[in-house]
Design a protein around this motif. Structure first.
Motif, mmCIF file in Angstrom:
data_model
loop_
_atom_site.group_PDB
_atom_site.id
_atom_site.type_symbol
_atom_site.label_atom_id
_atom_site.label_comp_id
_atom_site.label_asym_id
_atom_site.label_seq_id
_atom_site.Cartn_x
_atom_site.Cartn_y
_atom_site.Cartn_z
ATOM 1 N N HIS A 6 0.852 -1.191 0.000
ATOM 2 C CA HIS A 6 0.000 0.000 0.000
ATOM 3 C C HIS A 6 0.885 1.237 0.000
ATOM 4 N N VAL A 7 0.732 2.076 -1.031
ATOM 5 C CA VAL A 7 1.564 3.261 -1.214
ATOM 6 C C VAL A 7 0.700 4.510 -1.094
ATOM 7 N N LEU A 8 1.235 5.517 -0.431
ATOM 8 C CA LEU A 8 0.561 6.812 -0.314
ATOM 9 C C LEU A 8 1.302 7.830 -1.168
ATOM 10 N N VAL A 9 0.587 8.467 -2.097
ATOM 11 C CA VAL A 9 1.152 9.526 -2.940
ATOM 12 C C VAL A 9 0.624 10.867 -2.436
ATOM 13 N N VAL A 10 1.542 11.758 -2.038
ATOM 14 C CA VAL A 10 1.164 13.082 -1.531
ATOM 15 C C VAL A 10 1.688 14.129 -2.510
ATOM 16 N N ASP A 11 0.775 14.712 -3.295
ATOM 17 C CA ASP A 11 1.157 15.706 -4.303
ATOM 18 C C ASP A 11 -0.052 16.602 -4.567
ATOM 19 N N ASP A 12 0.186 17.902 -4.710
ATOM 20 C CA ASP A 12 -0.942 18.811 -4.898
ATOM 21 C C ASP A 12 -1.404 18.892 -6.352
ATOM 22 N N HIS A 13 -0.681 18.249 -7.263
ATOM 23 C CA HIS A 13 -1.083 18.259 -8.669
ATOM 24 C C HIS A 13 -1.963 17.051 -8.959
ATOM 25 N N LEU A 14 -3.203 17.319 -9.333
ATOM 26 C CA LEU A 14 -4.169 16.251 -9.602
ATOM 27 C C LEU A 14 -3.669 15.321 -10.706
ATOM 28 N N GLU A 15 -3.053 15.895 -11.762
ATOM 29 C CA GLU A 15 -2.602 15.065 -12.877
ATOM 30 C C GLU A 15 -1.546 14.066 -12.426
ATOM 31 N N ILE A 16 -0.631 14.499 -11.576
ATOM 32 C CA ILE A 16 0.424 13.600 -11.094
ATOM 33 C C ILE A 16 -0.175 12.510 -10.215
ATOM 34 N N ARG A 17 -1.104 12.897 -9.327
ATOM 35 C CA ARG A 17 -1.735 11.897 -8.466
ATOM 36 C C ARG A 17 -2.446 10.836 -9.299
ATOM 37 N N GLU A 18 -3.207 11.272 -10.288
ATOM 38 C CA GLU A 18 -3.966 10.316 -11.101
ATOM 39 C C GLU A 18 -3.034 9.454 -11.952
ATOM 40 N N LEU A 19 -1.989 10.065 -12.506
ATOM 41 C CA LEU A 19 -1.021 9.305 -13.312
ATOM 42 C C LEU A 19 -0.346 8.224 -12.484
ATOM 43 N N LEU A 20 0.150 8.606 -11.286
ATOM 44 C CA LEU A 20 0.854 7.637 -10.455
ATOM 45 C C LEU A 20 -0.095 6.566 -9.929
ATOM 46 N N LYS A 21 -1.302 6.943 -9.612
ATOM 47 C CA LYS A 21 -2.271 5.954 -9.120
ATOM 48 C C LYS A 21 -2.518 4.884 -10.183
ATOM 49 N N ALA A 45 -3.288 8.211 9.689
ATOM 50 C CA ALA A 45 -3.905 7.824 10.962
ATOM 51 C C ALA A 45 -4.792 6.592 10.818
ATOM 52 N N GLY A 46 -5.332 6.374 9.622
ATOM 53 C CA GLY A 46 -6.285 5.278 9.459
ATOM 54 C C GLY A 46 -5.779 4.080 8.686
ATOM 55 N N HIS A 47 -4.566 4.171 8.126
ATOM 56 C CA HIS A 47 -4.049 3.075 7.306
ATOM 57 C C HIS A 47 -2.571 2.846 7.591
ATOM 58 N N GLU A 48 -2.110 1.659 7.228
ATOM 59 C CA GLU A 48 -0.681 1.362 7.267
ATOM 60 C C GLU A 48 -0.156 1.350 5.827
ATOM 61 N N PHE A 49 0.916 2.081 5.610
ATOM 62 C CA PHE A 49 1.501 2.170 4.272
ATOM 63 C C PHE A 49 2.897 1.556 4.277
ATOM 64 N N GLU A 50 3.226 0.898 3.168
ATOM 65 C CA GLU A 50 4.580 0.356 3.015
ATOM 66 C C GLU A 50 5.557 1.417 2.536
ATOM 67 N N LEU A 51 5.038 2.485 1.884
ATOM 68 C CA LEU A 51 5.915 3.522 1.347
ATOM 69 C C LEU A 51 5.097 4.779 1.085
ATOM 70 N N ILE A 52 5.740 5.939 1.246
ATOM 71 C CA ILE A 52 5.093 7.225 0.983
ATOM 72 C C ILE A 52 5.906 7.988 -0.060
ATOM 73 N N VAL A 53 5.238 8.418 -1.131
ATOM 74 C CA VAL A 53 5.834 9.294 -2.133
ATOM 75 C C VAL A 53 5.382 10.706 -1.796
#
Length: 238
Positions: A6-21, A45-53
């Motif tokens: 489970h990966v969390l992508v933190v980026d304010d650009h919608l296009e980048i979030r959707e592309l990476l997802k 707070a609600g999930h466990e992630f293996e990696l954060i971008v």
């Protein structure tokens, strides 16, 4: 059934979030997305992630602030996304605990390769034997971990370079396991390792010349053709 990382992508650009997802889900990952620190905190707070971008430039709290905050309470691997010219910020990010960084614009395939390398390092660290003893013995050798010294059976210290010691420690922590060159590079040298770097073979050869009775017929560090290397000696922790 194997759970997908489970990966969390933190980026304010919608296009980048959707592309990476889309891209990461195609390659076997579960992906959650956040556009800023507030959304990130709710997900963490609600999930466990293996990696954060984590993007460096975010509205509100920036990536450096969030990286410091994450590292204060978690060891989840972090890859930071930075603008091309922000070398100082990249260095600060690494000092704050980020595991790697990637400058924008980037190829998603390069991000995927870096993610795999970071997750591989994390996995092998977790699987490693915890060495709490001050010394380890194998064959006719004693490795003093606190002093970073290798002694023979008569107590004479054999000089090891930093790279040689780090590689030997990796082997000592994982005896009787086949380790690929990529794994050894990741564990012994981390992000300094370069793709296609064959220096691990040179380091193994140097260790063999120092450890083996016959370096041409090694009994301690064995080559596994097509696989990598195996530390065959029994390790005793004092």
């Amino acid at each position: 059934m194997t759970t997908l990382p489970h990966v969390l992508v933190v980026d304010d650009h919608l296009e980048i979030r959707e592309l990476l997802k889309r891209f990461l889900e195609q390659h076997g990952y579960r992906v959650s997305c956040a556009r800023d620190g507030r959304e990130m905190r709710k997900l963490v707070a609600g999930h466990e992630f293996e990696l954060i971008v984590l993007d460096l430039m975010l509205p509100g709290d920036d990536g450096l602030t969030l990286c410091r905050e994450l590292r204060a309470s978690s060891e989840t691997p972090i890859i930071m996304l930075t603008a091309m010219g922000e070398e100082t910020d990249r260095i600060i990010g690494l000092e704050m605990g980020a595991d790697d960084y990637l400058p924008k614009p980037f190829n998603p395939r390069e991000l995927l390769a870096r993610m795999k390398a970071v997750l591989r390092r994390t996995s092998t660290r977790q699987e490693a034997v915890e060495i709490e003893a001050a010394t380890c013995k194998f064959e006719r050798w004693t490795l003093d971990l606190s002093r970073r010294e290798l002694l023979d059976e008569t107590g004479v210290v054999l000089s090891l370079s930093t790279a040689e010691f780090d590689l030997l420690k990796v082997f000592i922590e994982r005896p009787q396991r086949v380790l690929s060159r990529d794994q050894l590079l990741d564990m012994a040298r981390g992000r300094e390792a370069q793709v296609f770097d064959r220096s691990i073979d040179t380091l193994v050869s140097r260790l063999r010349r120092k450890l083996e009775l016959d370096a041409k017929n090694p009994q301690i560090i064995k080559t596994i053709w097509g696989g990598g290397y195996l530390f065959a000696a029994e390790v005793i922790h004092d």
